[in-house]
Design an enzyme around this catalytic site. Structure first.
Site, PDB file in Angstrom:
ATOM      1  N   LYS A  17       0.693  -1.210   0.014  1.00 14.06           N
ATOM      2  CA  LYS A  17       0.045   0.074   0.032  1.00 14.06           C
ATOM      3  C   LYS A  17       0.782   1.397   0.050  1.00 14.06           C
ATOM      4  CE  LYS A  17      -2.244  -0.757   3.720  1.00 14.06           C
ATOM      5  NZ  LYS A  17      -1.913  -2.078   4.125  1.00 14.06           N
ATOM      6  N   ARG A  92     -10.739   0.449   8.713  1.00 10.05           N
ATOM      7  CA  ARG A  92     -10.258  -0.802   9.014  1.00 10.05           C
ATOM      8  C   ARG A  92     -11.375  -1.876   9.502  1.00 10.05           C
ATOM      9  NH1 ARG A  92      -4.477   0.101   8.996  1.00 10.05           N
ATOM     10  NH2 ARG A  92      -3.093  -1.662   9.409  1.00 10.05           N
ATOM     11  N   ARG A 131      11.389  -5.858   5.739  1.00 10.08           N
ATOM     12  CA  ARG A 131      10.944  -4.517   5.503  1.00 10.08           C
ATOM     13  C   ARG A 131      12.123  -3.597   6.356  1.00 10.08           C
ATOM     14  NH1 ARG A 131       4.685  -2.430   5.263  1.00 10.08           N
ATOM     15  NH2 ARG A 131       4.743  -2.750   7.721  1.00 10.08           N
ATOM     16  N   ARG A 164      10.102  -1.198  11.631  1.00 14.38           N
ATOM     17  CA  ARG A 164       8.747  -1.055  12.559  1.00 14.38           C
ATOM     18  C   ARG A 164       8.882  -2.033  13.726  1.00 14.38           C
ATOM     19  NH1 ARG A 164       3.632   0.276   8.872  1.00 14.38           N
ATOM     20  NH2 ARG A 164       2.776  -1.076  10.616  1.00 14.38           N
ATOM     21  N   ARG A 175      -1.220  -9.170  13.158  1.00 14.72           N
ATOM     22  CA  ARG A 175      -1.809  -8.082  12.246  1.00 14.72           C
ATOM     23  C   ARG A 175      -2.521  -8.932  11.211  1.00 14.72           C
ATOM     24  NH1 ARG A 175       3.415  -5.468  11.370  1.00 14.72           N
ATOM     25  NH2 ARG A 175       2.413  -4.134   9.780  1.00 14.72           N
TER      26      ARG A 175
HETATM   27  P1  AMP Z   1      -0.568   0.536   9.320  1.00 16.73           P
HETATM   28  O1  AMP Z   1       0.890   1.296   9.155  1.00 16.73           O
HETATM   29  O2  AMP Z   1      -1.574   0.973   8.392  1.00 16.73           O
HETATM   30  O3  AMP Z   1      -0.067  -0.964   9.210  1.00 16.73           O
HETATM   31  O4  AMP Z   1      -0.987   0.799  10.900  1.00 16.73           O
HETATM   32  C1  AMP Z   1      -0.072   0.121  11.819  1.00 16.73           C
HETATM   33  C2  AMP Z   1      -0.940  -0.095  13.267  1.00 16.73           C
HETATM   34  O5  AMP Z   1      -1.786   1.247  13.457  1.00 16.73           O
HETATM   35  C3  AMP Z   1      -2.125  -1.113  12.937  1.00 16.73           C
HETATM   36  O6  AMP Z   1      -1.589  -2.270  13.255  1.00 16.73           O
HETATM   37  C4  AMP Z   1      -2.952  -0.547  14.107  1.00 16.73           C
HETATM   38  O7  AMP Z   1      -2.426  -0.844  15.415  1.00 16.73           O
HETATM   39  C5  AMP Z   1      -2.813   0.960  14.018  1.00 16.73           C
HETATM   40  N1  AMP Z   1      -3.993   1.555  12.994  1.00 16.73           N
HETATM   41  C6  AMP Z   1      -3.721   2.248  11.709  1.00 16.73           C
HETATM   42  N2  AMP Z   1      -4.841   2.459  11.211  1.00 16.73           N
HETATM   43  C7  AMP Z   1      -5.685   1.975  12.070  1.00 16.73           C
HETATM   44  C8  AMP Z   1      -7.323   2.187  11.961  1.00 16.73           C
HETATM   45  N3  AMP Z   1      -7.742   2.513  11.107  1.00 16.73           N
HETATM   46  N4  AMP Z   1      -8.013   1.521  12.795  1.00 16.73           N
HETATM   47  C9  AMP Z   1      -7.524   0.855  13.842  1.00 16.73           C
HETATM   48  N5  AMP Z   1      -6.240   0.878  14.102  1.00 16.73           N
HETATM   49  C10 AMP Z   1      -5.410   1.445  13.019  1.00 16.73           C
END
Ligand code: AMP
Length: 221
Positions: A17, A92, A131, A164, A175
């Site tokens: 993404k 999400r 990554r 990360r 996840r």
């Molecule tokens: P990402 O970088 O999009 O993979 O997001 C990293 C982490 O942030 C996720 O594993 C969640 O813990 C939190 N997070 C990001 N976006 C959301 C969302 N829309 N709803 C809930 N948690 C989120």
């Protein structure tokens, strides 16, 4: 066409993404709202939001809906009318998708296209564990498939590359499970609205990008 298209990019962690979002921002001038990036900034800055979010993020769980919906509500309300948006990592859950529909309707907007990038699990695990990301511009690299020219240094701006906190094996597994259980069903919400476009994200980057450009055509011409 929508002069200011509202675009969503969905897909499990590691689907690419971030890479495709960078292309969409550059090619279509969309404003990028990535909830994961916003939360990581809040964590790094030690804000109350960051303190609350960190424990969920480190475990690979979702931050509670009311927290994340509040965050997006403020950002969406402040957007200029003529600004196209790319929402990345939001919604999400079904509750977030419903809240987004309401926020956009108030601004007389709606979601124009949802890019749903699908990738098999074994490929995702391999991608996530290799990554590395630039601390400055967020460009992702992969030790196997897209190494930087100099180890640990971003090709684009010389920024430091980091892994990360949630790209550990346990967190990655959780996840992916959370994605299947809570986020994948959100695609049905948009399939019912007729805005969902499924993209095979296991293909090479330029092929995925071409599929995305084809999906963008109806909302940008
Ligand atoms: P990402 O970088 O999009 O993979 O997001 C990293 C982490 O942030 C996720 O594993 C969640 O813990 C939190 N997070 C990001 N976006 C959301 C969302 N829309 N709803 C809930 N948690 C989120």
């Amino acid at each position: 066409m929508a002069t200011a298209p509202t675009v969503l990019i969905m897909g499990p962690p590691g689907a690419g993404k971030g890479t495709q979002a960078a292309h969409l921002v550059e090619e279509y001038g969309l404003r990028h709202l990535a909830t994961g990036d916003l939360l990581r900034t809040a964590v790094a800055d030690g804000t109350p939001l960051g303190v609350e979010a960190k424990r969920f993020m480190d475990a690979g769980d979702l931050v509670p809906d009311d927290v994340i919906i509040g965050l997006i509500r403020e950002l969406v309300a402040d957007l200029p009318d003529d600004s196209g948006i790319l929402l990345d990592g939001f919604p999400r859950t079904d509750a977030q998708a419903t809240a987004l529909d309401e926020m956009l309707a108030r601004l007389e907007r709606s979601v124009d296209v949802v890019l749903d990038i699908a990738v098999p699990n074994d490929v995702l695990v391999r991608r996530l564990s290799g990554r590395w990301i630039c601390r400055t511009c967020q460009t992702p690299y992969n030790v196997d498939t897209k190494p930087p020219r100099v180890p640990g240094v971003c090709d684009l701006d010389g920024g430091e590359l980091y892994q990360r906190d949630d790209d550990t094996a346990d967190s990655v597994r959780n996840r992916l499970e959370v994605y299947v259980r809570q986020t994948a069903p959100v695609a049905d919400h948009y399939a019912a609205q007729g805005t969902l476009v499924r993209v095979d994200g296991a293909q090479d980057f330029p092929v995925v990008r071409a599929a995305i450009d084809a999906a963008m055509q109806p909302v940008t011409t």
